[in-house]
Write an enzyme that holds these catalytic residues in place. Sequence first.
Site, PDB file in Angstrom:
ATOM      1  N   LEU A  77      -0.484 -24.621  41.792  1.00 28.95           N
ATOM      2  CA  LEU A  77      -0.351 -24.394  40.353  1.00 28.95           C
ATOM      3  C   LEU A  77      -0.273 -25.705  39.594  1.00 28.95           C
ATOM      4  O   LEU A  77      -0.681 -25.810  38.458  1.00 28.95           O
ATOM      5  CB  LEU A  77       0.928 -23.603  40.070  1.00 28.95           C
ATOM      6  CG  LEU A  77       0.926 -22.132  40.434  1.00 28.95           C
ATOM      7  CD1 LEU A  77       2.328 -21.567  40.312  1.00 28.95           C
ATOM      8  CD2 LEU A  77      -0.014 -21.376  39.518  1.00 28.95           C
ATOM      9  N   GLY A  78       0.307 -26.686  40.249  1.00 29.26           N
ATOM     10  CA  GLY A  78       0.460 -27.965  39.573  1.00 29.26           C
ATOM     11  C   GLY A  78       1.286 -28.894  40.433  1.00 29.26           C
ATOM     12  O   GLY A  78       1.864 -28.479  41.426  1.00 29.26           O
ATOM     13  N   GLY A 137       4.320 -31.610  40.056  1.00 25.50           N
ATOM     14  CA  GLY A 137       5.317 -32.119  39.124  1.00 25.50           C
ATOM     15  C   GLY A 137       5.992 -33.350  39.672  1.00 25.50           C
ATOM     16  O   GLY A 137       5.559 -33.910  40.682  1.00 25.50           O
ATOM     17  N   ASP A 187      16.659 -32.053  31.373  1.00 17.19           N
ATOM     18  CA  ASP A 187      15.234 -32.371  31.238  1.00 17.19           C
ATOM     19  C   ASP A 187      14.510 -31.326  30.404  1.00 17.19           C
ATOM     20  O   ASP A 187      13.498 -30.774  30.814  1.00 17.19           O
ATOM     21  CB  ASP A 187      14.599 -32.521  32.624  1.00 17.19           C
ATOM     22  CG  ASP A 187      13.336 -33.390  32.605  1.00 17.19           C
ATOM     23  OD1 ASP A 187      13.124 -34.096  31.585  1.00 17.19           O
ATOM     24  OD2 ASP A 187      12.572 -33.349  33.563  1.00 17.19           O
TER      25      ASP A 187
HETATM   26  N1  LIG Z   1       7.692 -20.558  37.975  1.00 18.27           N
HETATM   27  C1  LIG Z   1       6.447 -20.999  37.736  1.00 18.27           C
HETATM   28  N2  LIG Z   1       5.451 -20.143  37.475  1.00 18.27           N
HETATM   29  C2  LIG Z   1       4.197 -20.600  37.216  1.00 18.27           C
HETATM   30  N3  LIG Z   1       3.841 -21.874  37.183  1.00 18.27           N
HETATM   31  C3  LIG Z   1       4.783 -22.794  37.439  1.00 18.27           C
HETATM   32  C4  LIG Z   1       6.134 -22.405  37.746  1.00 18.27           C
HETATM   33  N4  LIG Z   1       6.849 -23.529  37.951  1.00 18.27           N
HETATM   34  C5  LIG Z   1       5.997 -24.564  37.798  1.00 18.27           C
HETATM   35  N5  LIG Z   1       4.751 -24.138  37.495  1.00 18.27           N
HETATM   36  C6  LIG Z   1       3.552 -24.951  37.265  1.00 18.27           C
HETATM   37  O1  LIG Z   1       3.582 -26.090  38.109  1.00 18.27           O
HETATM   38  C7  LIG Z   1       3.479 -27.280  37.358  1.00 18.27           C
HETATM   39  C8  LIG Z   1       4.430 -28.330  37.926  1.00 18.27           C
HETATM   40  O2  LIG Z   1       5.736 -27.859  37.744  1.00 18.27           O
HETATM   41  P1  LIG Z   1       6.993 -28.781  37.791  1.00 18.27           P
HETATM   42  O3  LIG Z   1       7.129 -29.350  39.150  1.00 18.27           O
HETATM   43  O4  LIG Z   1       8.115 -27.973  37.286  1.00 18.27           O
HETATM   44  O5  LIG Z   1       6.607 -29.931  36.783  1.00 18.27           O
HETATM   45  P2  LIG Z   1       7.512 -31.144  36.321  1.00 18.27           P
HETATM   46  O6  LIG Z   1       8.191 -31.709  37.522  1.00 18.27           O
HETATM   47  O7  LIG Z   1       6.530 -32.082  35.687  1.00 18.27           O
HETATM   48  O8  LIG Z   1       8.465 -30.565  35.336  1.00 18.27           O
HETATM   49  C9  LIG Z   1       3.831 -26.912  35.937  1.00 18.27           C
HETATM   50  O9  LIG Z   1       3.037 -27.613  35.036  1.00 18.27           O
HETATM   51  C10 LIG Z   1       3.535 -25.427  35.848  1.00 18.27           C
HETATM   52  O10 LIG Z   1       2.250 -25.225  35.310  1.00 18.27           O
END
Ligand SMILES: Nc1ncnc2c1ncn2[C@@H]1O[C@H](COP(=O)(O)OP(=O)(O)O)[C@@H](O)[C@H]1O
Length: 677
Positions: A358-359, A361, A479
């Site tokens: 999904l991403g 972080g 954050d």
């Molecule tokens: N519970 C979730 N449901 C759907 N997508 C999520 C969820 N948590 C995180 N993501 C996706 O994963 C990406 C990375 O998340 P995260 O690690 O929380 O980012 P960061 O560390 O930059 O805050 C986010 O941009 C989001 O799109």
Amino acid sequence: MQLKLVSVVSLVLLHFLSVGHGVGGDSQFIYNGFHGAQLDLDGMAVIESDGKLALTNVTSQLKGSAFHPAPLRFTDAATNGTAARSFSATFVFAIVTDYVTVGGNGLAFFVAPNKNLSAASPSQFLGLFNKQNNGNGTNHVFAVELDTILNPEFGDINSNHVGVDVNGLASVAAEPAGYYSDDDAGDFKNLTLISGDAMQLWVDYDGRSTVVSVTLAPLGMSRPIKPLISVVIDLSPVLSDTAYAGLSSSTGPFQTRHYVLGWSLALDGAAPPLDYANLPMPPRVGDDKGRSKGRDVILPVVAPILALAVAAGVFLLVWRRFRYAEVREDWELEFGPHRLAYKDLFRATSGFDSKHLLGVGGFGRVYKGVLPKSKTEVAVKVVVSHDNAKQGMKQFVAEVVSIGRVRHRNIVHLLGYCRRKGELLLVYEYMPNGSLDNWLCDQHAPPLSWPQRLRAIRGVASGLLYLHEDWEQVVVHRDIKASNVLLDGEMNARLGDFGLSKMYDRGSDPQTTHVVGTMGYLAPELASTRRVTPATDVFAFGSFVLEVACGRRPIEHGAADDNRLILADWVLERWHAGDVGATADPRLCGVYDAEEAAAVLRLGLVCSHPAPAARPSMRQVVQYLDGDEPIPEPAPTYRSFTMLAMMQNADGFDSYAASYLLSSPTSVGVSSVVSDR
Ligand SMILES: Nc1ncnc2c1ncn2[C@@H]1O[C@H](COP(=O)(O)OP(=O)(O)O)[C@@H](O)[C@H]1O
Ligand SMILES: *[C@@H]1O[C@H](CO)[C@@H](O)[C@H](O)[C@H]1NC(C)=O
Ligand SMILES: *[C@@H]1O[C@H](CO)[C@@H](O)[C@H](O)[C@H]1NC(C)=O
Ligand SMILES: *[C@@H]1O[C@H](CO)[C@@H](O)[C@H](O)[C@H]1NC(C)=O
Ligand SMILES: *[C@@H]1O[C@H](CO)[C@@H](O)[C@H](O)[C@H]1NC(C)=O
Ligand SMILES: *[C@@H]1O[C@H](CO)[C@@H](O)[C@H](O)[C@H]1NC(C)=O
């Protein structure tokens, strides 16, 4: 060097084809495999019997390096040693890890003034630098890193990148690992460094144009025309007159083997081409010791089928055990119901397949999955844990799970966790509409309407109020920002990302407490006090409100450094000029309630007051938003560029945090803190 009695011509040829010996006098060398090579090895590095150079074995937190033994003259005599000469190097490598999603820490080609790396640290320092000398100009080290761990302290872009380093690990230039295809489209093709596949890297320096270019490709492919990285760096002040070429690698908490199969370098010319047919075989992934004898097949003719079948059966059993191996300790029993099986998470995400990503972080990758039993859609965050110390981990898991009990409609629920060696997996509810910042920034997404924005602001305010005042403990989120606000199926805003900052703090040097958070959202008093309080969250909330209303980042960067736009300053300026309406997001196309917008912008300014005592509490914020109380006037004299100066100059701020401020507003961490009420 073994010389053979042959004609001069074939002697020259031999120099280029010779297997296992550094050949070529003092301005070039080539190793087609390292069998019998006289490299200077240090740490874990060994030359395996088939000629592979194994820089690391499976021992964690160690380093390994290899030097071409002879010094090379890197500066041009014609300029009295003031200008660096052109050079070109190439090597074939393979990184094999025992984990599905992580390896570490990476490997680097480098040029250093001496062969003494005894003071360098393993893990993120790649066996090249240490905490004291990282970034120091007296190092005179040039390196190209293949980095498989995201280290926020060095500003790493991801956990799979190639970086050009000068004297330290904060790369001068970095790109995700991959290459540009040579066809007309010139598509970018990703490569996964830890895949175990052999790849080739080319590093070229043109002394005339002072351009460093770096090219990566899978082994067997011809060199791509367009380099992955091409950056102007004058290496003249960097490289010492005579210097040594080396390869270095280190491991972190994960069992990873870094292999080099062949290596060549030339000064003032192209690196001698490697003779692929004579390189040792790349290690097979999953192969126990990386032993693979592919070519010298002198296998015994008789291989009893029965024995094979038994071996396969045993292997399958063992493999299953290891593949799904978890770390589970007695103290975790109390968290019983929150503990999820790794096997289930593995299946839920099809083995952490990149299709489910999904991403990525600040703490690691986030995968989408469907739990096999309950069929619930979940988001699995794979956190690379720096710390396996039992006490620290216990406290951390206790905190995460304790905060995970928070149930509120504007908070992303933590469903459970799982622990593996070096990995912590956190399982959250899946939020189908992703993070709010994607909606704000992505030009392709349909813009959020004003009522949707207002609803998101109200939602976040209500979730934050719950954390600050209504739950059993005071929880400071630490954050708050648009990328940590996720949207569920009904476009309700939900706060995500709890509890990780503690581990982040612990994982790094315990002597220093990093200010964890994201630039532009960090309250100025954090510079001196370092104490997070509900008021620091309110500050971040103020930045968030302005971000949502204006559709701009709290700090935006222009081309030049002084071209920075501080959102709060700009809105305040427009406020005093009487045209605050002009700051609302242009993507709203003027479709919003002007009075509401003015109130929201005012609220954002009031919350981002530089003095903590002047900020409202979250309860007041909710009252303002509900129209139960009038919003006060923003402080007339407040100018946040003063604040920026405060942040930059304060000793209390980590230099790296300050550098984030100057570079880009990237997340450096995720967090929350619990204090007793
Ligand atoms: N519970 C979730 N449901 C759907 N997508 C999520 C969820 N948590 C995180 N993501 C996706 O994963 C990406 C990375 O998340 P995260 O690690 O929380 O980012 P960061 O560390 O930059 O805050 C986010 O941009 C989001 O799109
Ligand atoms: C790895 O290398 C270290 C240092 O040389 C050595 O002590 C250790 O035994 C090696 N481990 C294995 C599994 O080969
Ligand atoms: C190099 O040094 C010599 C003697 O000091 C001087 O004559 C010459 O001009 C110098 N060359 C360059 C390119 O600086
Ligand atoms: C290498 O460096 C270390 C510390 O920097 C020093 O103690 C050691 O003597 C050096 N070794 C050699 C052979 O120069
Ligand atoms: C850089 O290294 C030199 C020599 O080791 C040292 O004297 C100097 O203080 C270091 N500079 C910084 C900024 O750490
Ligand atoms: C390559 O990886 C990046 C991020 O790591 C991703 O955004 C992109 O979609 C990937 N491209 C392909 C073709 O897989």
